[in-house]
Write an enzyme that holds these catalytic residues in place. Structure first.
Site, PDB file in Angstrom:
ATOM      1  CB  THR A 122      58.316  78.176  63.395  1.00  0.00           C
ATOM      2  OG1 THR A 122      56.979  77.961  62.893  1.00  0.00           O
ATOM      3  CG2 THR A 122      58.573  79.661  63.508  1.00  0.00           C
ATOM      4  CG  PHE A 150      39.596  68.404  57.968  1.00  0.00           C
ATOM      5  CD1 PHE A 150      40.958  68.254  57.787  1.00  0.00           C
ATOM      6  CD2 PHE A 150      39.031  69.634  57.726  1.00  0.00           C
ATOM      7  CE1 PHE A 150      41.744  69.317  57.380  1.00  0.00           C
ATOM      8  CE2 PHE A 150      39.808  70.713  57.318  1.00  0.00           C
ATOM      9  CZ  PHE A 150      41.170  70.548  57.139  1.00  0.00           C
ATOM     10  CB  CYS A 188      50.434  73.201  59.184  1.00  0.00           C
ATOM     11  SG  CYS A 188      50.785  74.731  58.293  1.00  0.00           S
ATOM     12  CE  LYS A 211      45.552  70.242  50.711  1.00  0.00           C
ATOM     13  NZ  LYS A 211      44.912  71.270  51.572  1.00  0.00           N
TER      14      LYS A 211
END
EC number: 1.1.1.22
Length: 436
Positions: free
Chosen positions: A86, A247, A258, A318
């Protein structure tokens, strides 16, 4: 249970392999016949630690199979997962074309009761819309649930088999029971909620994590100005259980399949409902500035990028993945090209697709960091591969024409880099940690 998975990308293939590994019989469907043929021949199109082992074990055991036929996959299926892409549309909203096509194909193939469980990241209200689409074409019994995924690329197999939480958004007790039975062998909290809340949870989680990354990057800029060490600051604030350590690593910002598209989609959702979301909007803008700031600092360090050769270490967004979608490396390379630099790159597994670089630039993909650094005026460590942490810095320095190494992931030891004759730049460190 018998499970069908629509889509064989990161989410679909990992979910299918993991569900097969815990004992379910899984058939994966993809509209692209070439992908299915490759999978049938044992060829994986994605790099994900642990996935190949699961793939081989479960295909050989007959628990995992692949087809282009919805009818074959859905025959006797208890649960049908939708795990198609999507992506962002041009205006930042969600391109639902692949999702809608999958739902219509499911409606045509259903022949008995099944739970249609959506793992694709979709706008709030999609479960209800999908329910209406299926009902218009299928007269039998079914339910649609929202079952968002929370898989980190590079750790996706572990995350699926050892989930922090499993969210089921459902309006049916029967469907809820089936989903909980499907996941019964997996530890982790099972949270049951309404479908709209489940859909928004996915967006909210990604936006929050994106903002957390941007926050530590913003504080790292201040740390450079005041002479503080961002690693110590992150350790200090991360020890507070209300904040946590995850994070809080400074770097070139977030990318991948994402965070960028989900933050954009959340902003578009807010626009449609008249909500401002200033924190989310600021996080998106800050992410782009983080890349420009790295190139600005490099530009000053080497007396301008024009005419210089720069090596970029890492193309994936990453470490432990070959996914380059919206990777910081693409932005870094494009900024370098726009300033007149020549760029070469090395990544252990990732390659950039054609058409993503400035003016159609053909990037040279070197076979090692040392080959990429040959004759370079500067190097940028852009992706947090463990391989880069173990680089032989004296050998790297001997390959270069210049001596500037910008560690945009703070992976390396600054003292060792300087002893190797390198001008070491990093993010959020006081001036005594570098020669610039």
């Amino acid at each position: 249970m018998r499970v069908a998975v629509i889509g064989t990308g990161y989410v679909g293939l990992v979910s299918g392999a993991c569900l097969a590994d815990v004992g379910h019989r899984v058939t994966c469907v993809d509209a692209v016949s070439e992908k299915i043929e490759h999978l049938r021949r044992g060829k994986l199109s994605i790099f994900e630690p642990g996935l190949e082992e699961l793939f081989v074990r479960n295909t050989e055991a007959g628990r995992l199979s692949f087809t282009t036929s919805y009818g074959q996959a859905l025959s006797g299926a208890d649960i049908v997962f939708v795990a198609v892409g999507t992506p962002s549309a041009d205006d930042g909203s969600v391109d639902m074309s692949a999702f809608d096509a999958a739902v219509l194909s499911i409606a045509e193939a259903l022949s008995g009761y099944a739970v249609v469980a959506n793992k694709s990241t979709v706008p709030v209200g999609t479960a209800e819309r999908a329910e209406g689409m299926i009902r218009s074409a299928y007269g039998g019994d079914f339910n649609v649930v929202s079952n968002p995924e929370f898989l980190r690329e590079g750790h996706a197999v572990f995350d699926f088999l050892h989930p922090a939480r499993i969210i089921v958004g459902s309006a049916s007790a029967r469907a809820t029971d089936m989903m909980l039975r499907l996941y019964a062998s997996l530890d982790g909290k099972k949270l049951v909620m309404d479908r709209r809340s489940a859909e928004l949870t996915k967006y909210a989680a990604n936006a929050f994590l994106a903002a957390k990354i941007n926050f530590i990057n913003e504080i790292s800029h201040l740390a450079e100005s005041v002479g503080a060490d961002i690693d110590e600051v992150a350790k200090g604030i991360g020890s507070d259980p209300r904040i946590g350590n995850d994070f809080l690593r400074p770097g070139p910002g977030w990318g991948g399949s994402c965070f960028p598209k989900d933050v954009r989609a959340l902003i578009r959702l807010a626009d449609r409902h008249g909500e401002a979301l200033p924190i989310t909007r600021a996080a998106y803008a800050m992410n782009a500035r983080a890349r420009v700031r790295i190139i600005d600092r490099l530009d000053r360090a080497i007396g301008g990028c024009s005419g210089k050769r720069v090596a970029v270490f890492g193309l994936a967004f990453k470490g432990n993945t070959n996914d380059t979608r919206e990777s910081a490396s693409i932005d870094l390379i494009n900024h370098l090209l726009q300033r007149g630099a020549e760029v070469r790159a090395y990544d252990p597994v990732a390659r950039l697709p054609s058409g993503v670089l400035h003016n159609g630039y053909e990037l040279v993909h070197a076979g090692s960091v040392y080959e990429a650094a040959e004759g370079a005026d500067a190097c940028i460590l852009a992706t947090d591969w463990e391989e880069f942490r173990a680089m032989n810095l004296p050998e790297l320095a001997s390959c270069m024409s210049g001596n500037c190494l910008f560690d945009a992931r703070n992976l390396l030891d600054s003292a060792e880099a300087m002893r190797s004759g390198l001008m070491y730049l990093c993010i959020g460190k006081p001036s005594r940690h570098s020669l610039f």
